[in-house]
Motif scaffolding. Structure first.
Motif, short mmCIF file in Angstrom:
data_model
loop_
_atom_site.label_atom_id
_atom_site.label_comp_id
_atom_site.label_asym_id
_atom_site.label_seq_id
_atom_site.Cartn_x
_atom_site.Cartn_y
_atom_site.Cartn_z
N ILE A 18 0.84 -1.20 0.00
CA ILE A 18 0.00 0.00 0.00
C ILE A 18 0.88 1.25 0.00
CG2 ILE A 18 -0.32 -0.37 2.51
CD1 ILE A 18 -2.87 1.36 2.27
N HIS A 19 0.67 2.10 -1.00
CA HIS A 19 1.44 3.34 -1.17
C HIS A 19 2.95 3.10 -1.02
CE1 HIS A 19 -1.97 6.02 -1.65
NE2 HIS A 19 -2.56 5.36 -0.69
N ASP A 20 3.39 1.95 -1.46
CA ASP A 20 4.81 1.60 -1.43
C ASP A 20 5.42 1.73 -0.03
OD1 ASP A 20 7.12 0.69 -2.64
OD2 ASP A 20 7.89 2.71 -3.00
N THR A 21 4.63 1.41 1.00
CA THR A 21 5.14 1.56 2.37
C THR A 21 6.09 0.45 2.77
OG1 THR A 21 3.08 0.50 3.06
CG2 THR A 21 3.22 2.89 3.35
N GLN A 22 6.02 -0.70 2.08
CA GLN A 22 6.88 -1.86 2.40
C GLN A 22 6.87 -2.11 3.92
OE1 GLN A 22 10.70 -1.19 0.19
NE2 GLN A 22 9.50 0.45 -0.77
N PRO A 23 5.67 -2.42 4.46
CA PRO A 23 5.51 -2.43 5.93
C PRO A 23 5.90 -3.75 6.58
CG PRO A 23 3.41 -2.88 4.89
CD PRO A 23 4.41 -2.75 3.77
N TRP A 24 7.06 -4.27 6.22
CA TRP A 24 7.46 -5.59 6.71
C TRP A 24 8.85 -5.54 7.31
CZ3 TRP A 24 5.61 -5.45 1.40
CH2 TRP A 24 6.56 -5.03 0.49
N HIS A 25 9.13 -6.54 8.13
CA HIS A 25 10.48 -6.73 8.64
C HIS A 25 10.74 -8.23 8.72
CE1 HIS A 25 14.11 -5.07 10.52
NE2 HIS A 25 14.19 -6.29 11.01
N TRP A 26 11.94 -8.62 8.33
CA TRP A 26 12.29 -10.05 8.31
C TRP A 26 13.36 -10.31 9.35
CZ3 TRP A 26 9.61 -13.27 5.06
CH2 TRP A 26 8.91 -12.68 4.00
N LEU A 27 13.26 -11.48 9.96
CA LEU A 27 14.28 -11.92 10.91
C LEU A 27 14.73 -13.32 10.47
CD1 LEU A 27 15.60 -11.51 13.83
CD2 LEU A 27 13.68 -12.89 14.64
N VAL A 28 16.06 -13.51 10.36
CA VAL A 28 16.54 -14.85 10.03
C VAL A 28 17.33 -15.39 11.20
CG1 VAL A 28 18.57 -13.99 8.76
CG2 VAL A 28 17.75 -16.28 8.33
N ALA A 29 17.03 -16.60 11.58
CA ALA A 29 17.73 -17.27 12.68
C ALA A 29 17.79 -18.75 12.33
CB ALA A 29 16.98 -17.07 13.99
N ASP A 30 18.97 -19.36 12.48
CA ASP A 30 19.16 -20.75 12.05
C ASP A 30 18.66 -20.89 10.62
OD1 ASP A 30 20.16 -21.39 14.58
OD2 ASP A 30 18.12 -21.71 15.34
N VAL A 60 4.52 2.74 -22.39
CA VAL A 60 5.76 2.51 -21.63
C VAL A 60 5.38 2.38 -20.15
CG1 VAL A 60 8.04 3.42 -21.04
CG2 VAL A 60 7.01 3.93 -23.27
N PRO A 61 5.56 1.18 -19.56
CA PRO A 61 5.23 1.04 -18.14
C PRO A 61 6.13 1.90 -17.26
CG PRO A 61 6.14 -1.03 -19.02
CD PRO A 61 6.10 -0.05 -20.14
N ALA A 62 5.57 2.32 -16.13
CA ALA A 62 6.36 3.15 -15.21
C ALA A 62 7.52 2.36 -14.63
CB ALA A 62 5.45 3.62 -14.08
N GLU A 63 8.55 3.06 -14.23
CA GLU A 63 9.67 2.41 -13.54
C GLU A 63 9.20 1.94 -12.17
OE1 GLU A 63 13.09 1.95 -14.25
OE2 GLU A 63 12.29 2.26 -16.26
N PRO A 64 9.73 0.82 -11.66
CA PRO A 64 9.39 0.42 -10.29
C PRO A 64 9.82 1.49 -9.29
CG PRO A 64 10.61 -1.33 -11.43
CD PRO A 64 10.64 -0.12 -12.32
N ALA A 65 9.05 1.60 -8.21
CA ALA A 65 9.42 2.55 -7.15
C ALA A 65 10.65 2.02 -6.40
CB ALA A 65 8.25 2.70 -6.19
N PRO A 66 11.47 2.90 -5.81
CA PRO A 66 12.63 2.41 -5.06
C PRO A 66 12.19 1.60 -3.84
CG PRO A 66 12.44 4.81 -4.91
CD PRO A 66 11.35 4.35 -5.81
#
Ligand SMILES: Cc1cc2nc3c(=O)[nH]c(=O)nc-3n(C[C@H](O)[C@H](O)[C@H](O)COP(=O)(O)O)c2cc1C
Length: 291
Positions: free
Chosen positions: A29-41, A273-279
């Motif tokens: 939503i609105h390019d908020t990228q509202p996630w966080h990842w944790l890697v363990a083992d 021409v499709p738009a460029e992906p958002a950063p």
């Protein structure tokens, strides 16, 4: 981000960095990228990042969870591309846990992915993986498209994609006998309106957090499948920012379920021409490595 330089684990962590980078290509939503990842083992966990919640348009975090579900599906495909078999548990804390009510420290994940098995990806998984790599599923449909009733005959494939993730995909004149439709529903739209069939509606049986996560995974699967089938697609979350619009859509469809997302589908217009992906956010903001 802490990276432990231990043989074996280091290369695993590098693979996971690639996975999380690709998962970040997911629409949000609105390019908020509202996630966080944790890697363990050999475990990857997905958390919601409540600091990215857009309280005005998404007060209860429905679209935030859809976004996180989409990132989860992208991660599943990115893992498959690398030959890992993701063993996913969504909302291990229970189907009603929305992920927004506590600080990141010590809170329940939205999903846990155990990564113990290996198997090469099949041809279709590789096609979806290519769409992830292209990083443009979901925004190609924001460019000029040609409305078509069933772009290149892919609608059934996209409906299967949604159903596999516990969601449904309906056209506005859907009078079929899917589970989400009231039985004996009259035709919702007797007259054809030019171009309208390029709009499809994604929904779920209910509207619990687990259904919203399913909607996000289904949205990602539909967008990536559309891209793999050369169809342009774009989620239109604005259409459902207002709950009343979701209710009206539900009535139009005679649906017994919950409308989660409107999706625009079509063939890319010739010469468009499709738009460029958002950063995307840097990896250091969205991944913690803990061992
Ligand atoms: C829940 C949700 C709602 C969205 N709503 C809209 C929308 O209303 N209009 C739109 O053009 N894109 C919408 N998108 C797509 C995002 O805006 C897009 O993924 C994001 O801005 C990143 O752009 P990109 O994928 O083209 O790089 C939505 C995506 C999600 C997951």
């Amino acid at each position: 981000m802490k990276i432990m330089r231990v043989d074996g684990l280091t290369s695993f962590h590098e693979e996971i960095e690639g996975v999380v980078t690709e998962a970040s290509h997911a629409p949000s939503i609105h390019d908020t990228q509202p996630w966080h990842w944790l890697v363990a083992d050999r475990r990857l966990e997905l958390f919601a990042d409540p600091s990215r919640l857009l309280g005005a348009v998404d007060p209860d975090g429905r679209q935030l969870l859809i976004s996180c579900g989409a990132a989860l599906y992208y991660a599943r495909i990115a893992l498959r591309l690398r030959g890992f078999v993701p063993d996913v548990v969504v909302l291990p804390g229970g189907p009603g846990y929305g992920g927004l009510d506590r600080d990141l420290a010590g809170k329940e994940p939205l999903a846990t992915i155990r990564i113990n098995e290996a198997r090469p990806p099949d041809a279709w998984e590789r096609s979806l993986g290519t769409a992830v790599h292209l990083g443009h599923a979901g925004h190609a449909g924001r460019g000029p498209i040609q409305p078509t009733p069933d772009p290149t005959g892919v609608l059934a494939a996209l409906q299967d994609a949604a159903a596999t993730e516990d969601a449904w995909l309906a056209t506005l004149d859907d009078t079929g006998t899917d589970d989400h439709l009231a039985t004996n529903a009259p035709s919702a739209r007797p007259g054809q309106v030019d171009g309208q069939d390029s709009i499809v509606v994604l929904g779920t049986a209910a509207d619990r957090p687990i259904d919203r996560m399913a909607a996000g995974q289904a949205l990602a699967r539909v967008l990536l499948s559309a891209t793999a089938l050369s169809v342009a697609a774009c989620p239109i979350g604005h259409a459902e920012d207002i709950d009343a619009i979701r209710v009206v859509l539900r009535e139009i469809l005679h649906s017994t379920g919950t409308v989660q997302m409107v999706i625009r589908l079509g063939l890319p217009a010739a010469g468009g021409v499709p738009a460029e992906p958002a950063p995307r956010r840097p990896l250091s903001e969205v991944l913690t490595i803990s061992d």
